[in-house]
Design an enzyme around this catalytic site. Structure first.
Site, PDB file in Angstrom:
ATOM      1  CG  HIS A  29      -0.318   0.336   2.517  1.00 32.38           C
ATOM      2  ND1 HIS A  29      -0.159   1.631   2.971  1.00 32.38           N
ATOM      3  CD2 HIS A  29       0.209  -0.461   3.483  1.00 32.38           C
ATOM      4  CE1 HIS A  29       0.425   1.617   4.161  1.00 32.38           C
ATOM      5  NE2 HIS A  29       0.663   0.362   4.484  1.00 32.38           N
ATOM      6  CB  CYS A  30       1.184   4.185  -1.896  1.00 32.58           C
ATOM      7  SG  CYS A  30      -0.353   4.425  -2.804  1.00 32.58           S
ATOM      8  CG  MET A  31       1.135   8.687   1.000  1.00 32.55           C
ATOM      9  SD  MET A  31       1.259   8.769   2.776  1.00 32.55           S
ATOM     10  CE  MET A  31      -0.056   9.924   3.140  1.00 32.55           C
ATOM     11  NE  ARG A  33      -3.761   5.721  -6.469  1.00 30.73           N
ATOM     12  CZ  ARG A  33      -3.368   6.055  -7.684  1.00 30.73           C
ATOM     13  NH1 ARG A  33      -2.701   5.184  -8.420  1.00 30.73           N
ATOM     14  NH2 ARG A  33      -3.638   7.256  -8.160  1.00 30.73           N
TER      15      ARG A  33
END
Length: 527
Positions: A29-31, A33
């Site tokens: 995961h990113c910020m 998504r």
């Protein structure tokens, strides 16, 4: 406990819609998504996924990305990983997917279908070797963002306490917390680089650690004494890439009986010597040039430079070229304590918000699209722009362009103040919109910095609204879209009583004549 149950329920709802645990190859995961590597893309039920209340949208790139928003994604991902590890059998996909065809002829579903087609086209264009390389670079830095944010906020808090002369016994501890990660960021970059390029991560970290080792101050290279940290993250990246190639060469030629001893030794030795007597100097010169150019650009270009940067950022995102900015941001943070580029680029999101508000006003009869805007606007204000971009402005065509105009005016506002001597920077990368306020820093008082950034956002909102209101709609577009829309009852039932209008399905109703919603030819950008 209620929050944990909610996050677990969200993960449990997502899992069967992506084909179940057996179809999930990787999870990250990113910020904003949840990024999934999938074995079989055809098993994903896009419509049902987008109908979930917690899902803001989906983006298909090198991974399948489910937009959950900041904060939420960090809590849902561990629950999702746990469910996958348990090997839970995928439940039958809900019937929501079959109801999309009953959507009204010109509605948010149509826009979302166009947005999905545009994304598919753009993905095909973004698979060039250069852009794939940029994605790998992004994959190196994205995992570092949470630490950059946390340390950046602590640094801002510490600066505020120092300026107010409060808690003097605590501020040294806060300074250590804020600076510790940045002092060793080269090591983490080296570790992630080796991992991304197929080497042994710890060897990449070991070679990169040379850059921040205090003992390099006793070494001369290119007629000058090296300094710890010289070359920064760019040097670490180059050193780790070199280490990967040396390691792979050793794996091919070193006998297996000696591999465990010889390969790591030669990897660190050869890469380390090249780093000390070459890469540190070269990367240091490049890093200095980046900082000097950024300052020169905004000090001399001012409003003009900000206008161009703010206006072009969203097209850069569409082309996949924005990923090249991540190491530049990180280099500026490492050198100056903040990046002066991010607050300007963040104005692109403000332009999107202003454009969406204008669309809302200009289409008073289309409750379908208006409902989509109402649901996506809070995320847009916090810097999560995908739902507005792919669900509203980009499929409409002109509103996307006028949104870029709004971003340009917001960027020009911030750039003008930089030229006048008021620098606005961000101590971390990742957030934008209102979420960037806690990370702001500058060369003057915090109040001044916050006011300039807020003024830029306001300029972006207003310019994006006015440009879209007056120039974002042609007569044909207004005639087609400004009509009353009633959501299908089955769609409301599938979303628990809250109509979700960002679900792409079959474009058009019985009179639309569209039979292939996924093909780019059937989903032109509206002008």
């Amino acid at each position: 406990m209620a929050t944990e149950d909610k996050n677990r329920a969200t993960a449990a709802a997502i899992l069967p819609l992506v084909g179940g645990a057996a179809n999930v190859a990787s999870i990250a995961h990113c910020m904003t998504r949840l990024r999934l590597g999938l074995h079989d893309r055809s098993l994903v039920d896009d419509e049902a996924l987008k109908a979930l209340p917690a899902v803001m949208g989906v983006v298909e790139d090198d991974t399948y990305q489910i937009v959950l928003g900041p904060g939420t994604v960090a809590r849902v991902t561990p629950e999702f990983e746990h469910l996958v590890e348990e090997g839970r059998e995928a439940a039958p996909a809900p019937a929501a997917a079959s109801t999309a065809s009953s959507a009204p002829a010109v509605s948010a579903e149509e826009l979302a279908a166009q947005g999905a087609a545009i994304k598919a086209q753009q993905k095909a264009k973004n698979t060039t070797p250069f852009k794939l390389f940029l994605r790998r670079i992004a994959n190196i830095f994205v995992p570092l963002i949470p630490a950059l944010i946390g340390c950046g906020i602590i640094a801002g808090l510490n600066g505020l306490l120092v300026n107010l002369e409060w808690l003097p016994a605590v501020t040294p501890a806060l300074a250590a917390m804020a600076s510790g990660f940045m002092a060793l960021i080269a090591v983490f970059v080296g570790y992630n680089t080796a991992k991304e390029f197929g080497g042994t991560p710890i060897l990449g970290g070991a070679v990169a650690a040379i850059i921040v080792f205090p003992g390099v101050a006793n070494i001369d290279a290119f007629g000058q004494t090296l300094s710890p940290g010289q070359g920064g993250v760019l040097g670490a990246l180059g050193a780790a890439v070199l280490a990967v190639y040396v390691e792979k060469w050793c794996r091919r030629w070193v006998p297996e009986a000696l591999d465990v001893l010889v390969t790591p030794t030669l990897t660190v030795l050869i890469s380390g010597l090249a780093t000390i007597f070459g890469l540190m100097y070269v990367a240091g010169e490049i890093s200095s040039a980046i900082g000097t150019f950024a300052d020169w650009l905004l000090s001399n270009g001012g409003a003009g430079a900000g206008f161009v940067l703010g206006g072009l950022f969203l097209p850069l995102v569409m082309l996949g070229l924005h990923q090249a900015l991540i190491p530049i941001h990180t280099t500026l943070i490492e050198q100056q304590g903040y990046t002066v580029l991010l607050p300007i680029l963040a104005m692109a999101g403000a332009g999107q918000v202003g454009a969406a508000m204008a669309v809302y006003v200009r289409l008073p009869r289309n409750e379908s699209i208006r409902r989509t805007i109402r649901s996506a606007l809070p995320a847009g204000l916090l810097g999560v722009g995908e739902p507005l971009i792919y669900g509203v402005s980009l499929p409409l065509g002109r509103p996307f362009v006028t949104a870029c105009v709004g971003g340009a005016f917001g960027g020009g506002f911030v750039g003008l103040f930089h030229q006048l001597g008021d620098t606005v920077g961000s101590t971390a990368i990742g957030p934008s919109g209102w979420a960037l306020f806690p990370l702001l820093d500058g060369n003057h008082s915090l109040g001044s910095t916050l006011a300039i950034y807020a003024g830029g956002l306001l300029a972006g909102y207003v310019a994006g609204f006015l440009a879209t209101y007056f120039f974002g709609f042609g007569k044909d577009l207004l005639t087609e879209f400004n009509v009353s829309q009633e959501p299908a009852p089955s769609t409301i039932a599938a979303t628990g009583g809250t109509p979700r209008e960002t679900t792409p399905g079959t474009r058009g109703g019985p009179d639309s004549g569209d039979t292939d919603p996924g093909s780019p030819e059937k989903a032109p950008v509206r002008v």
